[in-house]
Design a protein around this motif. Structure first.
Motif, mmCIF file in Angstrom:
data_model
loop_
_atom_site.group_PDB
_atom_site.id
_atom_site.type_symbol
_atom_site.label_atom_id
_atom_site.label_comp_id
_atom_site.label_asym_id
_atom_site.label_seq_id
_atom_site.Cartn_x
_atom_site.Cartn_y
_atom_site.Cartn_z
ATOM 1 N N TYR A 160 0.574 -1.543 -0.003
ATOM 2 C CA TYR A 160 -0.175 0.032 0.573
ATOM 3 C C TYR A 160 0.984 0.816 -0.095
ATOM 4 O O TYR A 160 1.433 1.606 0.607
ATOM 5 N N LYS A 161 0.443 2.325 -0.401
ATOM 6 C CA LYS A 161 0.751 3.318 -0.617
ATOM 7 C C LYS A 161 1.090 4.228 0.882
ATOM 8 O O LYS A 161 2.327 4.874 1.029
ATOM 9 N N SER A 162 0.189 4.043 1.385
ATOM 10 C CA SER A 162 -0.212 5.090 2.801
ATOM 11 C C SER A 162 1.422 4.012 3.383
ATOM 12 O O SER A 162 1.912 4.883 4.333
ATOM 13 N N ASP A 163 1.593 2.951 3.683
ATOM 14 C CA ASP A 163 2.585 1.796 4.320
ATOM 15 C C ASP A 163 3.622 2.291 3.728
ATOM 16 O O ASP A 163 4.850 2.626 4.836
ATOM 17 N N LEU A 164 4.537 2.716 2.600
ATOM 18 C CA LEU A 164 5.442 3.299 2.017
ATOM 19 C C LEU A 164 5.633 4.353 2.570
ATOM 20 O O LEU A 164 7.128 4.679 3.134
ATOM 21 N N ASN A 165 4.590 5.298 2.527
ATOM 22 C CA ASN A 165 4.206 6.875 3.392
ATOM 23 C C ASN A 165 4.869 7.027 4.783
ATOM 24 O O ASN A 165 5.557 8.065 5.018
ATOM 25 N N LEU A 166 4.262 5.901 5.560
ATOM 26 C CA LEU A 166 4.123 5.911 6.807
ATOM 27 C C LEU A 166 5.797 5.027 7.033
ATOM 28 O O LEU A 166 6.465 6.531 7.471
ATOM 29 N N PHE A 167 6.142 4.566 6.632
ATOM 30 C CA PHE A 167 8.398 4.188 6.950
ATOM 31 C C PHE A 167 8.596 5.168 6.197
ATOM 32 O O PHE A 167 10.133 5.999 7.336
#
Length: 261
Positions: A160-167
């Motif tokens: 997910y893009k949200s997980d990439l942005n989170l880390f």
């Protein structure tokens, strides 16, 4: 002699025997050490390996052992294994079976499904990285970099893009122009988090029909006044019948495989 006195005597004799054995072992170790250090034929080379080729081979063996030690973690965290084993475990719990199929069977199914799903990625790694490295056309560092590209592409498709942005935000890295510029230290944990999410979502959807069966059976038993009868023992045959009639294993495996496409 009383029973307590006899027991105390046995314990005392056993303690003496253990102390004697420990003394013999310690004496043997000391004598062996003295023999080794006193023997002029025994030498330890502290100056390193004289032949550079031997040193390179030793480093290759060390690298291979390190990879083998980390192979279970690589298999679990960087492939489709995590989602598959989560879904299969939740499916077993949804049916109400605690140890059927056993853990060894579930892990075996997950492993072979992982090999089936990851076969295109493995073929790309073999063609672009392993064969050139064996042929000697690329170095070890170049082979690792080439092997990480197909694996990175597979993981990014499932992340997910949200997980990439989170880390990426936690690591305080700038937003890259392309996803290929993301480091593996960000891609791998983002991929693991995404796999956990998808696995639990699929497990929740598998729970729904079995929960409906439990509710129907419980309502029927309460309406008949059979309060003391456990609903799970009555609902279990209906769950198994439903799962077999709809070809549950085939649908589950098909859904797992197509979810990675």
């Amino acid at each position: 002699m009383t029973k307590a006195a006899a027991k105390q005597k046995i314990n005392k004799n056993l303690r003496r025997l253990l102390i004697s054995l420990a003394a013999v072992v310690l004496l043997s170790v000391v004598l062996f050490s003295i023999t080794v250090y006193a023997d002029p034929g025994v030498s330890i080379n502290v100056n390193g390996v004289e032949n550079p080729n031997d040193r390179v081979e030793a480093l290759d063996v060390l690298f291979l052992l390190t990879v083998l030690a980390l192979l279970p973690s690589i298999l679990i965290m960087m492939t489709s294994f995590t989602r598959i084993i989560i879904v299969l475990s939740l499916l077993r719990n949804a049916i109400g079976l605690q140890q059927t199929p056993p853990n060894q069977v579930l892990i075996g199914i997950a492993l072979f499904l992982t090999l089936f799903i990851m076969s295109p990625t493995i073929s790309d790694i073999e063609k672009t990285a392993y064969k050139p490295y064996v042929a000697g056309t690329v170095t070890q560092e170049q082979a690792i970099d080439l092997a990480s590209k197909p694996l990175r592409e597979f993981m990014l498709k499932q992340t997910y893009k949200s997980d990439l942005n989170l880390f990426r935000t936690v690591a305080k890295e700038q937003r890259p122009e392309t996803y290929d510029e993301l480091s593996m230290t960000i891609v791998i944990p983002a991929f693991i988090t995404s796999e956990l999410k998808r696995g639990f979502i699929m497990g929740f959807l598998l729970y729904i029909p079995f929960i409906i069966i439990d509710m129907v059976v419980s309502s029927a038993l309460m309406s008949m006044g059979m309060i003391m009868l456990p609903p799970s023992s009555i609902a279990m045959p209906f769950k198994l019948l439903l799962f077999v009639l709809v070809d549950g294993w085939g649908l589950t495996v098909k859904t797992l495989i197509t979810s990675f496409n």
